[in-house]
Design a protein around this motif. Structure first.
Motif, PDB file in Angstrom:
ATOM      1  N   ILE A 191       0.935  -1.147  -0.005  1.00 41.84           N
ATOM      2  CA  ILE A 191      -0.121   0.008   0.041  1.00 41.84           C
ATOM      3  C   ILE A 191       0.974   1.284   0.223  1.00 41.84           C
ATOM      4  CG2 ILE A 191      -1.867   1.245   1.497  1.00 41.84           C
ATOM      5  CD1 ILE A 191      -2.814  -1.317   2.272  1.00 41.84           C
ATOM      6  N   ALA A 192       2.044   1.103   0.923  1.00 38.85           N
ATOM      7  CA  ALA A 192       2.921   2.358   0.906  1.00 38.85           C
ATOM      8  C   ALA A 192       3.557   2.698  -0.775  1.00 38.85           C
ATOM      9  CB  ALA A 192       4.078   2.126   1.640  1.00 38.85           C
ATOM     10  N   ARG A 193       3.640   1.610  -1.264  1.00 39.24           N
ATOM     11  CA  ARG A 193       4.294   1.697  -2.603  1.00 39.24           C
ATOM     12  C   ARG A 193       3.116   2.425  -3.642  1.00 39.24           C
ATOM     13  NH1 ARG A 193       6.995  -4.465  -3.241  1.00 39.24           N
ATOM     14  NH2 ARG A 193       8.765  -3.953  -2.045  1.00 39.24           N
ATOM     15  N   ASP A 194       2.000   1.885  -3.516  1.00 36.44           N
ATOM     16  CA  ASP A 194       0.773   2.712  -4.217  1.00 36.44           C
ATOM     17  C   ASP A 194       0.620   3.988  -3.912  1.00 36.44           C
ATOM     18  OD1 ASP A 194       0.173   0.071  -5.545  1.00 36.44           O
ATOM     19  OD2 ASP A 194      -1.482  -0.433  -4.390  1.00 36.44           O
ATOM     20  N   LEU A 195       0.780   4.252  -2.759  1.00 38.03           N
ATOM     21  CA  LEU A 195       0.556   5.490  -2.280  1.00 38.03           C
ATOM     22  C   LEU A 195       1.659   6.558  -2.890  1.00 38.03           C
ATOM     23  CD1 LEU A 195      -0.438   5.389   1.554  1.00 38.03           C
ATOM     24  CD2 LEU A 195      -1.716   6.444  -0.298  1.00 38.03           C
ATOM     25  N   HIS A 196       3.084   6.129  -2.967  1.00 36.87           N
ATOM     26  CA  HIS A 196       4.049   6.708  -3.397  1.00 36.87           C
ATOM     27  C   HIS A 196       3.907   6.868  -4.907  1.00 36.87           C
ATOM     28  CE1 HIS A 196       7.573   6.548  -5.914  1.00 36.87           C
ATOM     29  NE2 HIS A 196       8.161   7.383  -5.138  1.00 36.87           N
ATOM     30  N   ASP A 197       3.388   5.867  -5.519  1.00 33.95           N
ATOM     31  CA  ASP A 197       3.165   6.052  -7.072  1.00 33.95           C
ATOM     32  C   ASP A 197       1.856   7.137  -7.452  1.00 33.95           C
ATOM     33  OD1 ASP A 197       4.862   4.044  -7.305  1.00 33.95           O
ATOM     34  OD2 ASP A 197       3.631   2.564  -7.558  1.00 33.95           O
ATOM     35  N   VAL A 198       0.783   6.980  -6.538  1.00 33.02           N
ATOM     36  CA  VAL A 198      -0.110   8.010  -6.750  1.00 33.02           C
ATOM     37  C   VAL A 198       0.366   9.286  -6.527  1.00 33.02           C
ATOM     38  CG1 VAL A 198      -2.510   8.500  -5.948  1.00 33.02           C
ATOM     39  CG2 VAL A 198      -1.830   6.120  -6.584  1.00 33.02           C
ATOM     40  N   VAL A 199       0.737   9.732  -5.204  1.00 34.05           N
ATOM     41  CA  VAL A 199       1.047  10.891  -5.066  1.00 34.05           C
ATOM     42  C   VAL A 199       2.318  11.480  -5.993  1.00 34.05           C
ATOM     43  CG1 VAL A 199       2.274  12.295  -3.280  1.00 34.05           C
ATOM     44  CG2 VAL A 199       0.467  10.435  -2.620  1.00 34.05           C
ATOM     45  N   ALA A 200       3.367  10.816  -6.196  1.00 33.34           N
ATOM     46  CA  ALA A 200       4.260  11.352  -7.074  1.00 33.34           C
ATOM     47  C   ALA A 200       3.605  11.693  -8.429  1.00 33.34           C
ATOM     48  CB  ALA A 200       5.537  10.246  -7.228  1.00 33.34           C
ATOM     49  N   HIS A 201       3.017  10.668  -8.940  1.00 35.35           N
ATOM     50  CA  HIS A 201       2.435  10.975 -10.230  1.00 35.35           C
ATOM     51  C   HIS A 201       1.668  12.334 -10.265  1.00 35.35           C
ATOM     52  CE1 HIS A 201      -0.283  10.443 -13.823  1.00 35.35           C
ATOM     53  NE2 HIS A 201      -1.237  10.284 -13.165  1.00 35.35           N
ATOM     54  N   HIS A 202       0.511  12.288  -9.486  1.00 33.00           N
ATOM     55  CA  HIS A 202      -0.327  13.597  -9.538  1.00 33.00           C
ATOM     56  C   HIS A 202       0.304  14.768  -9.291  1.00 33.00           C
ATOM     57  CE1 HIS A 202      -3.776  11.293 -10.669  1.00 33.00           C
ATOM     58  NE2 HIS A 202      -3.726  10.321  -9.830  1.00 33.00           N
ATOM     59  N   ILE A 203       1.070  14.891  -7.990  1.00 33.08           N
ATOM     60  CA  ILE A 203       1.748  16.053  -7.695  1.00 33.08           C
ATOM     61  C   ILE A 203       2.691  16.483  -8.740  1.00 33.08           C
ATOM     62  CG2 ILE A 203       3.655  16.696  -6.273  1.00 33.08           C
ATOM     63  CD1 ILE A 203       0.947  16.645  -5.099  1.00 33.08           C
ATOM     64  N   GLY A 357      11.751   5.691  -6.398  1.00 31.50           N
ATOM     65  CA  GLY A 357      10.839   5.434  -7.419  1.00 31.50           C
ATOM     66  C   GLY A 357      11.435   3.851  -8.094  1.00 31.50           C
ATOM     67  N   LEU A 358      12.507   4.052  -8.681  1.00 34.09           N
ATOM     68  CA  LEU A 358      12.900   2.859  -9.632  1.00 34.09           C
ATOM     69  C   LEU A 358      13.096   1.661  -8.619  1.00 34.09           C
ATOM     70  CD1 LEU A 358      15.863   4.495 -11.680  1.00 34.09           C
ATOM     71  CD2 LEU A 358      13.416   3.868 -12.230  1.00 34.09           C
ATOM     72  N   ILE A 359      13.762   1.927  -7.415  1.00 29.87           N
ATOM     73  CA  ILE A 359      13.485   1.039  -6.517  1.00 29.87           C
ATOM     74  C   ILE A 359      12.492   0.124  -6.260  1.00 29.87           C
ATOM     75  CG2 ILE A 359      14.127   0.120  -4.045  1.00 29.87           C
ATOM     76  CD1 ILE A 359      16.138   2.242  -3.940  1.00 29.87           C
ATOM     77  N   GLY A 360      11.278   0.979  -6.111  1.00 35.05           N
ATOM     78  CA  GLY A 360      10.024   0.216  -5.918  1.00 35.05           C
ATOM     79  C   GLY A 360       9.614  -0.213  -7.270  1.00 35.05           C
ATOM     80  N   MET A 361       9.861   0.287  -8.513  1.00 36.31           N
ATOM     81  CA  MET A 361       9.485  -0.308  -9.872  1.00 36.31           C
ATOM     82  C   MET A 361      10.162  -1.655  -9.915  1.00 36.31           C
ATOM     83  SD  MET A 361       9.033   2.306 -12.767  1.00 36.31           S
ATOM     84  CE  MET A 361      10.599   3.158 -12.573  1.00 36.31           C
ATOM     85  N   ARG A 362      11.649  -1.760  -9.709  1.00 39.90           N
ATOM     86  CA  ARG A 362      12.054  -2.912  -9.587  1.00 39.90           C
ATOM     87  C   ARG A 362      11.642  -4.073  -8.555  1.00 39.90           C
ATOM     88  NH1 ARG A 362      16.875   0.373  -9.689  1.00 39.90           N
ATOM     89  NH2 ARG A 362      17.900   0.455 -11.915  1.00 39.90           N
ATOM     90  N   GLU A 363      11.224  -3.758  -7.356  1.00 39.28           N
ATOM     91  CA  GLU A 363      10.584  -4.800  -6.629  1.00 39.28           C
ATOM     92  C   GLU A 363       9.216  -5.279  -7.049  1.00 39.28           C
ATOM     93  OE1 GLU A 363      10.687  -2.780  -2.821  1.00 39.28           O
ATOM     94  OE2 GLU A 363      12.864  -3.024  -2.209  1.00 39.28           O
TER      95      GLU A 363
END
Length: 399
Positions: A191-203, A357-363
């Protein structure tokens, strides 16, 4: 039922059972001392009654000092064999009780040694006191000495077996709790990864749209107004996605829990449209016959594309991005490229080495059995390439 009642009473009122046992032992032992060899009742023998009282009361200490209790009861019973007028198993009732508790509360070798000593001494005392007694009487007395040790040993083994079963059950329960905690932690990370993706994208989109609106406000107010409208849509979408993602933490029976499915490649046109409204042209190319993806892979593919385009919008503004989906066999290849070279000091280049961001994508890619690479292109720009399976392991497929 009786066994259950005894266990419950032993746990709740142990001293009550001890008092009843002492009373029963005294009654049996004292009753034997008031009967002669012919079975007639005689006057109580003060010495025999005193020994019976001491031996019976000594049983109260069986929980803390079983060996001492055995020694006291054995000495009193041996004395009773010489004082009493009738040789009977009732004379060794205190020894029988103490041998049972000794077998239950100590080890097997100690119980066997105590049983052997008691059998030899009581047999010798009966032979000396009543050499004319029948062999059946002597064997009966010795048999009563041997019985409590065997019975106590079986009770101790049964208790040890039950304790082992309970310990295994507790260990299994602890293991289940640890597994549940681990799954909760994994879910929170997801869920934290999803939050990171959502917040980073929209911000990133909101920042880009706000910057364009400020630039157009004086000379092109109509375009600035349109860009601010897109900014409102982007922030509203961000709020909805944040609500849906954080809502995953609600209870299953909560009526406010999100009902929307997780995003996938079916929402890719909306994602590309949002970036284009923010000023980032995106060219989409699909190679091969599109294949359905499992839910986990579908979400992973969407998040990887979202994060990659967000990085382009933040660190390579003013250039176009190329997105390619190549379906081949049982895998799908995702690539995101841009042509503008990022300066060496920008976060985009740093991200290639260790950005979150890239670490999260790799994981994410590794979690579904895929792999992801990201680096600068030789001719300039940046390349993100993810190879994912169409379907993950069977456990993810299960509802």
């Amino acid at each position: 039922m009786i066994d259950t009642w005894l266990r419950r009473t032993r746990r709740r009122h142990p001293h009550v059972l001890d008092a009843l046992l002492v009373l029963a032992t005294f009654v049996v032992t004292a009753g034997t001392t008031t009967v002669d060899r012919l079975g007639n009742h005689i006057e109580p023998n003060p010495a025999a009654l005193s020994l019976a009282v001491v031996a019976s009361l000594a049983i109260l200490g069986h929980r803390r000092h079983p060996c001492v209790v055995f020694a006291i009861t054995l000495a009193c019973s041996l004395a009773l064999c010489f004082v009493a007028t009738q040789l009977n198993a009732g004379l060794v009732a205190p020894v029988i009780a103490s041998l049972y508790f000794l077998a239950v509360r100590t080890d097997r070798s100690t119980a066997r040694a105590a049983t052997a000593v008691a059998a030899v001494l009581v047999t010798g005392a009966t032979i000396i006191n009543e050499p004319d007694a029948s062999i059946s009487v002597k064997i009966g007395v010795v048999a009563w000495i041997l019985l409590p040790g065997a019975f106590g040993d079986s009770v101790r083994n049964r208790r040890a077996h039950l304790a082992a079963i309970e310990e295994r059950a507790e260990r299994a329960e602890r293991t289940r709790e640890e597994e549940a905690r681990r799954r909760v932690a994994d879910e929170r990370i997801r869920i934290a990864r999803d939050l990171h993706d959502v917040v980073a994208h929209h911000i990133a989109l909101a920042n880009a749209q706000a910057g364009i609106a400020v630039h157009l406000l004086d000379r092109h107010p109509a375009q600035a107004r349109e860009m601010l409208s897109h900014l409102t849509d982007a922030t509203g979408s961000a709020l909805r996605e944040l609500k849906a993602t954080v809502g995953l933490l609600r209870r299953a029976d909560d009526p406010q829990a999100p009902l929307e499915p997780a995003p996938g490649l079916d929402r890719l046109p909306d994602l590309i449209g949002a970036f284009e409204r923010a000023g980032l042209p995106v060219r989409l190319t699909v190679e091969g016959e599109p294949q359905p993806l499992s839910p986990g892979v579908d979400l992973t593919a969407y998040r990887i594309l979202q994060e990659s385009l967000t990085n382009v919008a933040k660190h390579a503004a003013g250039t176009a991005a190329d997105v390619t989906l190549a379906f081949s066999g049982s895998r799908v290849l995702l690539t995101v490229t841009n042509d503008r070279p990022a300066p060496a000091a920008t976060p985009a280049v740093a991200a290639a080495g260790g950005g979150f961001g890239l670490i999260g994508m790799r994981e994410r890619a590794a979690a579904v059995g895929g792999r992801l690479t990201a680096d600068r292109r030789p001719g300039g720009g940046f390349l993100v390439c993810a190879e994912l399976p169409l379907r993950t392991a069977a456990r993810e497929e299960q509802p």
